[in-house]
Design a protein around this motif. Sequence first.
Motif, PDB file in Angstrom:
ATOM      1  N   THR A 171       0.858  -1.175   0.000  1.00  0.00           N
ATOM      2  CA  THR A 171       0.000   0.000   0.000  1.00  0.00           C
ATOM      3  C   THR A 171       0.900   1.233   0.000  1.00  0.00           C
ATOM      4  O   THR A 171       2.120   1.123   0.192  1.00  0.00           O
ATOM      5  CB  THR A 171      -0.888   0.025   1.255  1.00  0.00           C
ATOM      6  OG1 THR A 171      -0.038   0.139   2.404  1.00  0.00           O
ATOM      7  CG2 THR A 171      -1.758  -1.221   1.365  1.00  0.00           C
ATOM      8  N   SER A 172       0.328   2.402  -0.154  1.00  0.00           N
ATOM      9  CA  SER A 172       1.147   3.620  -0.148  1.00  0.00           C
ATOM     10  C   SER A 172       1.869   3.795   1.191  1.00  0.00           C
ATOM     11  O   SER A 172       3.031   4.205   1.233  1.00  0.00           O
ATOM     12  CB  SER A 172       0.306   4.848  -0.485  1.00  0.00           C
ATOM     13  OG  SER A 172      -0.772   4.974   0.401  1.00  0.00           O
ATOM     14  N   ALA A 173       1.204   3.448   2.287  1.00  0.00           N
ATOM     15  CA  ALA A 173       1.854   3.543   3.602  1.00  0.00           C
ATOM     16  C   ALA A 173       2.992   2.536   3.719  1.00  0.00           C
ATOM     17  O   ALA A 173       4.055   2.847   4.276  1.00  0.00           O
ATOM     18  CB  ALA A 173       0.835   3.319   4.718  1.00  0.00           C
ATOM     19  N   GLU A 174       2.787   1.320   3.195  1.00  0.00           N
ATOM     20  CA  GLU A 174       3.843   0.306   3.227  1.00  0.00           C
ATOM     21  C   GLU A 174       5.013   0.719   2.339  1.00  0.00           C
ATOM     22  O   GLU A 174       6.172   0.527   2.710  1.00  0.00           O
ATOM     23  CB  GLU A 174       3.276  -1.051   2.799  1.00  0.00           C
ATOM     24  CG  GLU A 174       2.310  -1.625   3.811  1.00  0.00           C
ATOM     25  CD  GLU A 174       1.434  -2.741   3.269  1.00  0.00           C
ATOM     26  OE1 GLU A 174       0.773  -3.396   4.081  1.00  0.00           O
ATOM     27  OE2 GLU A 174       1.376  -2.958   2.032  1.00  0.00           O
ATOM     28  N   LYS A 175       4.720   1.305   1.168  1.00  0.00           N
ATOM     29  CA  LYS A 175       5.789   1.799   0.287  1.00  0.00           C
ATOM     30  C   LYS A 175       6.616   2.858   1.009  1.00  0.00           C
ATOM     31  O   LYS A 175       7.839   2.860   0.926  1.00  0.00           O
ATOM     32  CB  LYS A 175       5.206   2.401  -0.987  1.00  0.00           C
ATOM     33  CG  LYS A 175       4.788   1.397  -2.007  1.00  0.00           C
ATOM     34  CD  LYS A 175       4.244   2.094  -3.240  1.00  0.00           C
ATOM     35  CE  LYS A 175       3.631   1.086  -4.182  1.00  0.00           C
ATOM     36  NZ  LYS A 175       2.988   1.724  -5.331  1.00  0.00           N
ATOM     37  N   ALA A 176       5.930   3.751   1.706  1.00  0.00           N
ATOM     38  CA  ALA A 176       6.627   4.809   2.441  1.00  0.00           C
ATOM     39  C   ALA A 176       7.534   4.230   3.522  1.00  0.00           C
ATOM     40  O   ALA A 176       8.530   4.852   3.903  1.00  0.00           O
ATOM     41  CB  ALA A 176       5.620   5.780   3.057  1.00  0.00           C
ATOM     42  N   SER A 177       7.206   3.025   3.999  1.00  0.00           N
ATOM     43  CA  SER A 177       8.030   2.353   5.011  1.00  0.00           C
ATOM     44  C   SER A 177       9.115   1.489   4.382  1.00  0.00           C
ATOM     45  O   SER A 177       9.836   0.791   5.084  1.00  0.00           O
ATOM     46  CB  SER A 177       7.147   1.492   5.920  1.00  0.00           C
ATOM     47  OG  SER A 177       6.273   2.311   6.649  1.00  0.00           O
ATOM     48  N   GLY A 178       9.199   1.481   3.048  1.00  0.00           N
ATOM     49  CA  GLY A 178      10.272   0.755   2.368  1.00  0.00           C
ATOM     50  C   GLY A 178       9.924  -0.635   1.877  1.00  0.00           C
ATOM     51  O   GLY A 178      10.806  -1.381   1.471  1.00  0.00           O
ATOM     52  N   PHE A 179       8.650  -1.017   1.896  1.00  0.00           N
ATOM     53  CA  PHE A 179       8.253  -2.349   1.445  1.00  0.00           C
ATOM     54  C   PHE A 179       8.065  -2.388  -0.066  1.00  0.00           C
ATOM     55  O   PHE A 179       7.635  -1.409  -0.675  1.00  0.00           O
ATOM     56  CB  PHE A 179       6.948  -2.786   2.123  1.00  0.00           C
ATOM     57  CG  PHE A 179       7.093  -3.047   3.591  1.00  0.00           C
ATOM     58  CD1 PHE A 179       7.632  -4.240   4.053  1.00  0.00           C
ATOM     59  CD2 PHE A 179       6.707  -2.101   4.522  1.00  0.00           C
ATOM     60  CE1 PHE A 179       7.776  -4.478   5.405  1.00  0.00           C
ATOM     61  CE2 PHE A 179       6.846  -2.320   5.878  1.00  0.00           C
ATOM     62  CZ  PHE A 179       7.386  -3.519   6.324  1.00  0.00           C
ATOM     63  N   THR A 180       8.392  -3.544  -0.657  1.00  0.00           N
ATOM     64  CA  THR A 180       8.189  -3.796  -2.085  1.00  0.00           C
ATOM     65  C   THR A 180       7.661  -5.215  -2.244  1.00  0.00           C
ATOM     66  O   THR A 180       7.483  -5.934  -1.259  1.00  0.00           O
ATOM     67  CB  THR A 180       9.508  -3.662  -2.877  1.00  0.00           C
ATOM     68  OG1 THR A 180      10.430  -4.665  -2.411  1.00  0.00           O
ATOM     69  CG2 THR A 180      10.121  -2.284  -2.743  1.00  0.00           C
ATOM     70  N   THR A 181       7.445  -5.623  -3.490  1.00  0.00           N
ATOM     71  CA  THR A 181       7.084  -7.005  -3.774  1.00  0.00           C
ATOM     72  C   THR A 181       7.940  -7.508  -4.922  1.00  0.00           C
ATOM     73  O   THR A 181       8.369  -6.726  -5.773  1.00  0.00           O
ATOM     74  CB  THR A 181       5.585  -7.164  -4.113  1.00  0.00           C
ATOM     75  OG1 THR A 181       5.279  -8.569  -4.204  1.00  0.00           O
ATOM     76  CG2 THR A 181       5.210  -6.496  -5.422  1.00  0.00           C
ATOM     77  N   GLU A 182       8.188  -8.788  -4.934  1.00  0.00           N
ATOM     78  CA  GLU A 182       8.918  -9.438  -6.020  1.00  0.00           C
ATOM     79  C   GLU A 182       7.986 -10.311  -6.861  1.00  0.00           C
ATOM     80  O   GLU A 182       8.407 -10.862  -7.864  1.00  0.00           O
ATOM     81  CB  GLU A 182      10.040 -10.314  -5.450  1.00  0.00           C
ATOM     82  CG  GLU A 182      11.160  -9.549  -4.799  1.00  0.00           C
ATOM     83  CD  GLU A 182      12.248  -9.136  -5.767  1.00  0.00           C
ATOM     84  OE1 GLU A 182      12.556  -9.906  -6.697  1.00  0.00           O
ATOM     85  OE2 GLU A 182      12.795  -8.030  -5.583  1.00  0.00           O
ATOM     86  N   VAL A 183       6.731 -10.463  -6.435  1.00  0.00           N
ATOM     87  CA  VAL A 183       5.788 -11.323  -7.145  1.00  0.00           C
ATOM     88  C   VAL A 183       5.254 -10.547  -8.341  1.00  0.00           C
ATOM     89  O   VAL A 183       4.614  -9.502  -8.172  1.00  0.00           O
ATOM     90  CB  VAL A 183       4.639 -11.790  -6.228  1.00  0.00           C
ATOM     91  CG1 VAL A 183       3.685 -12.708  -6.983  1.00  0.00           C
ATOM     92  CG2 VAL A 183       5.193 -12.502  -4.996  1.00  0.00           C
ATOM     93  N   PRO A 184       5.505 -11.038  -9.569  1.00  0.00           N
ATOM     94  CA  PRO A 184       5.125 -10.285 -10.771  1.00  0.00           C
ATOM     95  C   PRO A 184       3.632 -10.390 -11.098  1.00  0.00           C
ATOM     96  O   PRO A 184       2.964 -11.357 -10.715  1.00  0.00           O
ATOM     97  CB  PRO A 184       5.956 -10.967 -11.864  1.00  0.00           C
ATOM     98  CG  PRO A 184       6.101 -12.374 -11.389  1.00  0.00           C
ATOM     99  CD  PRO A 184       6.201 -12.282  -9.883  1.00  0.00           C
ATOM    100  N   GLN A 185       3.147  -9.386 -11.836  1.00  0.00           N
ATOM    101  CA  GLN A 185       1.755  -9.390 -12.309  1.00  0.00           C
ATOM    102  C   GLN A 185       1.458 -10.657 -13.109  1.00  0.00           C
ATOM    103  O   GLN A 185       0.351 -11.174 -13.076  1.00  0.00           O
ATOM    104  CB  GLN A 185       1.496  -8.166 -13.201  1.00  0.00           C
ATOM    105  CG  GLN A 185       1.540  -6.850 -12.476  1.00  0.00           C
ATOM    106  CD  GLN A 185       0.240  -6.542 -11.751  1.00  0.00           C
ATOM    107  OE1 GLN A 185      -0.813  -7.048 -12.088  1.00  0.00           O
ATOM    108  NE2 GLN A 185       0.329  -5.705 -10.748  1.00  0.00           N
ATOM    109  N   SER A 186       2.463 -11.166 -13.816  1.00  0.00           N
ATOM    110  CA  SER A 186       2.273 -12.342 -14.665  1.00  0.00           C
ATOM    111  C   SER A 186       1.981 -13.614 -13.878  1.00  0.00           C
ATOM    112  O   SER A 186       1.651 -14.641 -14.466  1.00  0.00           O
ATOM    113  CB  SER A 186       3.509 -12.557 -15.547  1.00  0.00           C
ATOM    114  OG  SER A 186       4.661 -12.780 -14.738  1.00  0.00           O
ATOM    115  N   ALA A 187       2.066 -13.569 -12.545  1.00  0.00           N
ATOM    116  CA  ALA A 187       1.782 -14.750 -11.717  1.00  0.00           C
ATOM    117  C   ALA A 187       0.293 -15.088 -11.714  1.00  0.00           C
ATOM    118  O   ALA A 187      -0.084 -16.230 -11.460  1.00  0.00           O
ATOM    119  CB  ALA A 187       2.264 -14.535 -10.290  1.00  0.00           C
ATOM    120  N   LEU A 188      -0.550 -14.096 -11.986  1.00  0.00           N
ATOM    121  CA  LEU A 188      -1.999 -14.305 -11.956  1.00  0.00           C
ATOM    122  C   LEU A 188      -2.517 -14.757 -13.311  1.00  0.00           C
ATOM    123  O   LEU A 188      -1.994 -14.357 -14.333  1.00  0.00           O
ATOM    124  CB  LEU A 188      -2.701 -13.012 -11.536  1.00  0.00           C
ATOM    125  CG  LEU A 188      -2.371 -12.520 -10.129  1.00  0.00           C
ATOM    126  CD1 LEU A 188      -3.047 -11.184  -9.874  1.00  0.00           C
ATOM    127  CD2 LEU A 188      -2.770 -13.533  -9.075  1.00  0.00           C
TER     128      LEU A 188
END
Length: 158
Positions: free
Chosen positions: A81-98
Amino acid sequence: MIRRVAAALVLVALVATACGVQPSGAISGDLAPSGPASTVPGAPGVSSIYLVANGVVVQVQRPGLDQTDDALIDALVQGPTSAEKASGFTTEVPQSALPAAVSVSASEVTVQLATDVLTLSSLAVSQIVCTLHLRDAPDGSVFTLVGGGNVRSGERCG
């Protein structure tokens, strides 16, 4: 007079302590896998997912997240989320996984993804496995990820 000053100081202290820490969307412990994901006991609608911070997967609590396998994997794909991004979080799971599908047997959880599982980073695999672990995995279970004509088996959280 002294009572009025003392009462005023108490009032100032109470007002000062009423301000301060605001609730946050991301609650995490150490910056390392801290065990399997779970729902928070006694808090309906709060799920845990694993995001990436400083190169490791970290458990993050998400209020209001549907607790189905599809919703959990979708949350990983959508990322922080925007709050999580502001805390430095990211994801490695690509859109293509769905789309993704999950099936559970006595000792194995199989996750079918729409992407080649051999192209997933180790962090993406950890995010998926740790997020789904408690919800789907009987004790001692291993995860198998299938997609793109390839298989990654023997995966565990942590």
